[in-house]
Write an enzyme that holds these catalytic residues in place. Structure first.
Site, PDB file in Angstrom:
ATOM      1  N   HIS A 152       0.780  -1.084   0.190  1.00 26.64           N
ATOM      2  CA  HIS A 152       0.138   0.255  -0.015  1.00 26.64           C
ATOM      3  C   HIS A 152       0.820   1.200   0.013  1.00 26.64           C
ATOM      4  CE1 HIS A 152      -3.268  -2.528   1.123  1.00 26.64           C
ATOM      5  NE2 HIS A 152      -4.085  -1.501   0.954  1.00 26.64           N
ATOM      6  N   HIS A 170       1.442  -3.977   9.702  1.00 26.34           N
ATOM      7  CA  HIS A 170       2.944  -3.488   9.112  1.00 26.34           C
ATOM      8  C   HIS A 170       3.763  -3.178  10.400  1.00 26.34           C
ATOM      9  CE1 HIS A 170       2.854  -4.446   4.934  1.00 26.34           C
ATOM     10  NE2 HIS A 170       1.699  -3.866   4.852  1.00 26.34           N
TER      11      HIS A 170
END
Length: 170
Positions: free
Chosen positions: A107, A146
């Site tokens: 992303h 993440h």
């Protein structure tokens, strides 16, 4: 190896700070909305609209974006499946990620490809798109999928991919 251990400790502490505070569920709601803007369809929409509004500049923008993603996606996939860094598992996760591994953040890489290209082609939007790309990366940490170093790696991959595409086409 000590530097890698220090980085992992920092990642763990930063994630702990971001994910264990009493407002983490409210933060996750906002982060989910921000993260969704980096899922991909928005990039195609932006490319198509820019091309429709200005076929010459928009066409070059679209071609450069496609080439940048042609560089970014295979490198992202190879890194992710070679490094095989596990996602954060000691903290709450507010979404289900699309794959098992975390490094680099796809992303974030994609958001920084777009931020770089928009800044190059349409400099008046620079502040907005760089802030947006940074928020995409941060949202991935705040959602628990993440670590901060995954975001940094995604940012570098996105910028490198956009620069390479611009070198080839512009």
């Amino acid at each position: 190896m000590r530097a890698l251990d220090s980085l992992q400790r920092f990642d763990f502490v930063f994630s702990h700070y971001c994910l264990t505070h009493k407002f983490n569920h409210q933060t996750a709601k906002i982060s989910r909305v921000i993260s969704r803007t980096g899922d991909g369809p928005l990039y195609a929409l932006v490319g198509g609209v820019v091309w429709w509004l200005d076929p010459v500049i928009g066409g070059l923008f679209l071609a450069t974006g496609l080439l940048a993603f042609l560089f970014e996606l295979p490198v992202y996939w190879c890194l992710k499946n070679t490094i095989k860094r596990e996602r954060p598992s000691h903290f709450p996760s507010f979404i289900k990620p699309s794959d098992q591994y975390s490094l680099p953040s796809g992303h974030t890489a994609a958001a920084f490809v777009m931020a770089y290209l928009i800044s190059e082609f349409f400099p008046s939007f620079s502040v907005f798109v760089w802030c947006w790309a940074g928020l995409i990366g941060l949202s991935r940490v705040l959602l628990g999928v993440h670590f901060l170093s995954d975001i940094a790696a995604g940012m570098l991959l996105g910028i490198f991919s956009a620069q390479l595409a611009l070198e080839v086409l512009v």
